[in-house]
Design an enzyme around this catalytic site. Structure first.
Site, mmCIF file in Angstrom:
data_model
loop_
_atom_site.group_PDB
_atom_site.id
_atom_site.type_symbol
_atom_site.label_atom_id
_atom_site.label_comp_id
_atom_site.label_asym_id
_atom_site.label_seq_id
_atom_site.Cartn_x
_atom_site.Cartn_y
_atom_site.Cartn_z
ATOM 1 N N CYS A 108 -6.079 -29.356 -65.621
ATOM 2 C CA CYS A 108 -7.339 -30.049 -65.825
ATOM 3 C C CYS A 108 -7.062 -31.496 -66.233
ATOM 4 O O CYS A 108 -6.171 -31.766 -67.019
ATOM 5 C CB CYS A 108 -8.238 -29.417 -66.894
ATOM 6 S SG CYS A 108 -8.669 -27.733 -66.537
ATOM 7 N N ARG A 147 -4.031 -32.947 -61.448
ATOM 8 C CA ARG A 147 -3.934 -31.978 -62.542
ATOM 9 C C ARG A 147 -4.767 -30.723 -62.298
ATOM 10 O O ARG A 147 -4.696 -29.751 -63.058
ATOM 11 C CB ARG A 147 -4.401 -32.618 -63.853
ATOM 12 C CG ARG A 147 -3.612 -33.839 -64.240
ATOM 13 C CD ARG A 147 -4.113 -34.395 -65.544
ATOM 14 N NE ARG A 147 -3.801 -33.514 -66.649
ATOM 15 C CZ ARG A 147 -2.697 -33.549 -67.356
ATOM 16 N NH1 ARG A 147 -1.784 -34.448 -67.085
ATOM 17 N NH2 ARG A 147 -2.488 -32.712 -68.344
ATOM 18 N N TRP A 177 -8.727 -27.048 -63.215
ATOM 19 C CA TRP A 177 -7.881 -25.984 -62.694
ATOM 20 C C TRP A 177 -8.362 -24.725 -63.411
ATOM 21 O O TRP A 177 -8.212 -24.598 -64.625
ATOM 22 C CB TRP A 177 -6.402 -26.250 -62.991
ATOM 23 C CG TRP A 177 -5.488 -25.268 -62.339
ATOM 24 C CD1 TRP A 177 -5.015 -25.316 -61.066
ATOM 25 C CD2 TRP A 177 -4.909 -24.097 -62.940
ATOM 26 N NE1 TRP A 177 -4.188 -24.243 -60.827
ATOM 27 C CE2 TRP A 177 -4.109 -23.472 -61.952
ATOM 28 C CE3 TRP A 177 -4.995 -23.504 -64.202
ATOM 29 C CZ2 TRP A 177 -3.397 -22.300 -62.185
ATOM 30 C CZ3 TRP A 177 -4.293 -22.334 -64.434
ATOM 31 C CH2 TRP A 177 -3.505 -21.745 -63.429
ATOM 32 N N ASN A 184 -9.524 -29.138 -71.632
ATOM 33 C CA ASN A 184 -8.299 -28.734 -70.943
ATOM 34 C C ASN A 184 -7.586 -27.767 -71.876
ATOM 35 O O ASN A 184 -7.445 -28.056 -73.061
ATOM 36 C CB ASN A 184 -7.431 -29.978 -70.692
ATOM 37 C CG ASN A 184 -6.060 -29.628 -70.147
ATOM 38 O OD1 ASN A 184 -5.884 -28.601 -69.522
ATOM 39 N ND2 ASN A 184 -5.086 -30.494 -70.381
ATOM 40 N N GLY A 185 -7.141 -26.619 -71.359
ATOM 41 C CA GLY A 185 -6.442 -25.642 -72.192
ATOM 42 C C GLY A 185 -7.169 -24.308 -72.178
ATOM 43 O O GLY A 185 -7.978 -24.040 -71.283
ATOM 44 N N GLU A 230 15.493 -24.761 -54.529
ATOM 45 C CA GLU A 230 14.502 -25.837 -54.556
ATOM 46 C C GLU A 230 13.860 -26.003 -53.171
ATOM 47 O O GLU A 230 12.644 -26.199 -53.067
ATOM 48 C CB GLU A 230 15.192 -27.133 -55.029
ATOM 49 C CG GLU A 230 14.338 -28.375 -55.043
ATOM 50 C CD GLU A 230 13.118 -28.301 -55.961
ATOM 51 O OE1 GLU A 230 12.972 -27.338 -56.715
ATOM 52 O OE2 GLU A 230 12.279 -29.228 -55.868
ATOM 53 N N LYS A 266 9.827 -25.559 -52.508
ATOM 54 C CA LYS A 266 9.000 -26.596 -51.856
ATOM 55 C C LYS A 266 8.217 -25.986 -50.695
ATOM 56 O O LYS A 266 7.037 -26.257 -50.509
ATOM 57 C CB LYS A 266 9.869 -27.742 -51.311
ATOM 58 C CG LYS A 266 10.479 -28.661 -52.320
ATOM 59 C CD LYS A 266 9.536 -29.689 -52.906
ATOM 60 C CE LYS A 266 9.042 -29.280 -54.250
ATOM 61 N NZ LYS A 266 9.868 -29.385 -55.383
ATOM 62 N N GLU A 296 5.347 -23.617 -51.920
ATOM 63 C CA GLU A 296 4.176 -24.239 -52.547
ATOM 64 C C GLU A 296 3.397 -25.128 -51.587
ATOM 65 O O GLU A 296 2.202 -25.301 -51.755
ATOM 66 C CB GLU A 296 4.542 -24.991 -53.827
ATOM 67 C CG GLU A 296 5.293 -26.279 -53.672
ATOM 68 C CD GLU A 296 5.518 -26.984 -55.018
ATOM 69 O OE1 GLU A 296 6.533 -27.670 -55.130
ATOM 70 O OE2 GLU A 296 4.690 -26.865 -55.942
ATOM 71 N N HIS A 339 24.703 -8.684 -50.045
ATOM 72 C CA HIS A 339 24.352 -7.691 -51.069
ATOM 73 C C HIS A 339 22.873 -7.308 -50.996
ATOM 74 O O HIS A 339 22.335 -6.755 -51.955
ATOM 75 C CB HIS A 339 24.710 -8.230 -52.453
ATOM 76 C CG HIS A 339 26.170 -8.517 -52.604
ATOM 77 N ND1 HIS A 339 27.131 -7.526 -52.637
ATOM 78 C CD2 HIS A 339 26.850 -9.690 -52.662
ATOM 79 C CE1 HIS A 339 28.336 -8.073 -52.741
ATOM 80 N NE2 HIS A 339 28.185 -9.386 -52.749
ATOM 81 N N LYS A 352 -0.495 -30.013 -61.187
ATOM 82 C CA LYS A 352 0.751 -30.714 -61.485
ATOM 83 C C LYS A 352 1.289 -30.376 -62.864
ATOM 84 O O LYS A 352 2.475 -30.189 -63.063
ATOM 85 C CB LYS A 352 0.477 -32.212 -61.387
ATOM 86 C CG LYS A 352 1.688 -33.085 -61.607
ATOM 87 C CD LYS A 352 2.550 -33.085 -60.387
ATOM 88 C CE LYS A 352 3.813 -33.907 -60.569
ATOM 89 N NZ LYS A 352 4.814 -33.514 -59.575
#
Ligand code: M6R
Length: 616
Positions: free
Chosen positions: A2, A27, A75, A101-102, A485, A489, A492, A508, A611
């Site tokens: 947020c 955000r 968010w 926010n939170g 990584e 990428k 997402e 394995h 983010k």
């Protein structure tokens, strides 16, 4: 998660607030909303979906002119991404608006209490209770919004940044902070509060860091900060060291493409000024004594996502240079497994945003166990560096795209500097040895620049793979975290199945995933300084190729041997083994970006993500 912004001053608040939300949209982008006060009346507009939906609504149903306003980009946590759950939330009498926010953890009890008192709630959010609680507390606080906020905060549990305005006090914005980001922007005849300086850097670069459990009250000409117990608070002023243009696309179609292209500069900036006149590494912000560093018996890195992968890369280098054991832990798991940390541990929290709740909680846990703590962070004034014993800032500049790119490279650089500094302080490496590594590091901006030459080639190959249902990434040594990584990428951004493996692990289990046509991206170790691993990765390629895999190899210039084993080869510059992640990651970033673009996805704002992950 947020983004929140509040403004009071001399300009049209709506313009400032919506401009701020545009900068904060990274955000969260499930909904957006604004509230302004004009002629003693509070007016709100809010809309599910991205900011553009709110802007359309504002075009259809304009708000009156005002110099006081707040705005929010969400968010979703409690309650779906609907119009009614969008912030701001308003008290029953329509006079108080709140953004948040939170997570307010005791919201269920508070809702029950309010409902029992006859209050009608109109959303499913945890936030709405605050608007009603403020309305309830105002009379007892002599109608002082700051006093009401202090009293409401004393009854809240969880993490929150709250910003409120009250139609009866049209020139005041009040904000509160606990475990969630909030900065104050100091302007000339105007002041700002926001989750991030990006919201106001167009207007001022003078800012204040707030501490935990503080309430700030701004008017056009004043800023006052008190602790939750009402006592005056100490705040730290700082100057934002980048300007508004750094948070714009600057001619690129996407923030991600711009940020990929900025990596040579980001790496150079993160290395600048780290060596003194005697050729010794100096880390100015690192306020841990040499004595402390000499007594360290173990390093533990805590981080999430991309930052965790940077920590995995760092382990190879730090252990090699210092011979200190390094553990790399997912921050979200760390404190729940009774880890062995104490006074002889250096806990390094790596975080671009400095606000990731999982990492913050791991850091606090480590500090409570007596560990020394060090933050590697890209955001000045954020919580993680503030709560650490020492900090090493990366100088990546603002990273707006949700997918982390330049932050990853600069986190590796910063961790390497920490490793070399430890080796220097503890006498583990000689001055010429350290100097030689610093020379290698100083070559990296140029090497990363050369790696950017791969962009067109990678894009063409990515287009060919765009219909694949799954992509596997394999690597060895420092190429293993790079493979992880690359897969992150792709997940997402392209929303497809992607997994990274240590190449040796394929046999394995994961090799069962290979079938005709599955693309396997191989981060190939150097045949010069890692000949054994090079041979072994060729064996791994043979094994998957025999089962139908299509190979995209990321290999260094001059590695001719790889050519006959790969369907496509992307060449990166020749660099020392430990530097390879800095160049081999670049094509993988471009690969994911292009796959997502080919699928028509919003690359900068991928679905379901934000983010800055400020909830656990
Ligand atoms: O701000 P942080 O570095 O603490 O963020 C950690 C992760 O959330 C972040 O790296 C995330 O994995 C990225 N979006 C991946 O591209």
């Amino acid at each position: 998660m947020c983004g929140i912004v509040g403004y009071v001053g001399r300009q049209q608040a709506l313009e400032v607030v919506v401009g701020g939300l545009r900068r904060l949209e990274y955000r969260g982008y499930d909904s957006a909303g604004v509230a302004v006060i004009a002629d003693g009346t509070l007016s709100v507009r809010k809309k599910a979906g991205k900011l553009v939906n709110l802007q359309t609504l504002l075009g259809e149903d304009p708000l009156p002119g005002s110099t006081t306003g707040i705005g929010h980009t969400r968010w979703a946590t409690h309650g779906g991404p609907t119009d009614s759950n969008a912030h701001p939330h308003v008290s029953e009498d329509g006079s108080i608006a709140v953004i948040h926010n939170g997570i307010i953890e005791n919201f269920a009890e508070l809702r029950q209490e309010l409902t029992a008192a006859g209050v009608q709630l109109s959303s499913e959010t945890d936030t709405e209770v605050v608007a009603h609680l403020l309305a309830r507390e105002l009379p007892a606080a002599d109608h002082d919004l700051t006093g009401a906020m202090l009293s409401v905060c004393s009854g809240l549990e969880g993490a929150f940044t709250l910003v409120a305005i009250d139609a009866r006090h049209p020139d005041v914005v009040v904000a509160a902070r606990r475990n969630s980001p909030l900065v104050v922007g100091i302007g000339d005849g105007e002041n700002f509060v926001a989750s991030d300086v990006a919201a106001f850097v167009d207007y001022t670069r003078q800012a204040l860091e707030l501490g935990q459990d503080q309430v700030v009250t701004i008017t056009a000409t004043s800023v006052s900060v008190v602790n939750f117990d009402g006592t005056p608070a100490l705040v730290t002023p700082f100057e934002v060291d980048w300007d508004a243009s750094a948070a714009e696309k600057g001619g690129f179609d996407l923030f991600m493409l711009k940020e990929i292209a900025e990596q040579p500069r980001a790496v150079a900036d993160s290395l600048r000024g780290r060596v003194d006149a005697d050729n010794r590494i100096q880390l100015d912000e690192m306020h841990l004594s040499e004595q402390d560093l000499r007594s360290i018996g173990k390093v533990v890195v805590v981080a999430c996502g991309t930052a965790f992968h940077a920590g995995m890369v760092a382990k190879y280098a730090i252990e090699h240079w210092t011979r200190i054991p390094v553990e790399v832990e997912l921050a979200s798991e760390f404190r729940y497994r009774d880890p062995i940390v104490g006074a002889d541990c250096l806990v390094i929290a790596i975080s671009q945003s400095g606000e990731t709740m999982d990492t913050l909680m791991a850091l606090r846990y480590a500090a409570a166990q007596g560990a020394r703590t060090l933050a590697i962070c890209n955001t000045v004034g954020s919580t993680i560096p503030r709560e650490s014993d020492a900090v090493l800032y990366t100088y990546a500049g603002p990273e707006i795209a949700v997918a982390s790119t330049k932050a990853f490279l600069t986190q590796i650089i910063a961790s390497y500097l920490v490793g070399l500094y430890l080796a220097q302080v503890r006498g583990q490496m000689t001055a010429p040895e350290i100097h030689a590594v610093m020379d290698d590091l100083n070559d990296m901006p140029h090497a990363v620049d050369l790696a950017l030459d791969t962009v067109d080639g990678v894009r063409a190959i990515a287009r060919q793979f765009a219909d694949a249902t799954s992509v596997l990434f394999i690597g060895r040594h420092v190429g293993f975290p790079v493979a992880l990584e690359g897969a992150l990428k792709l997940k997402e951004l392209a929303y497809m199945h992607a997994e990274g493996f240590a190449a040796g692990e394929l046999k394995h289990g994961p090799i069962a995933l290979i079938e005709e046509g599955v693309p396997v991206v191989v981060v190939v170790p150097s045949p010069r300084n890692r000949a054994v691993l090079h041979d072994k990765i060729i064996s791994a390629i043979q094994e998957v190729r025999a089962r139908g895999a299509v190979i995209l190899a990321i290999a260094e210039e001059g590695d001719d041997k790889i050519t006959s084993f790969a369907d496509h080869v992307i060449r990166v510059p020749i660099v020392p083994a430990l530097m390879q992640p800095l160049v081999s990651t670049v094509p993988l970033q471009v690969f994911a970006c292009e796959m997502a673009t080919a699928k028509g996805h919003d690359v900068d704002q991928p679905r379901n993500l934000a983010k800055s992950v400020t909830v656990e």
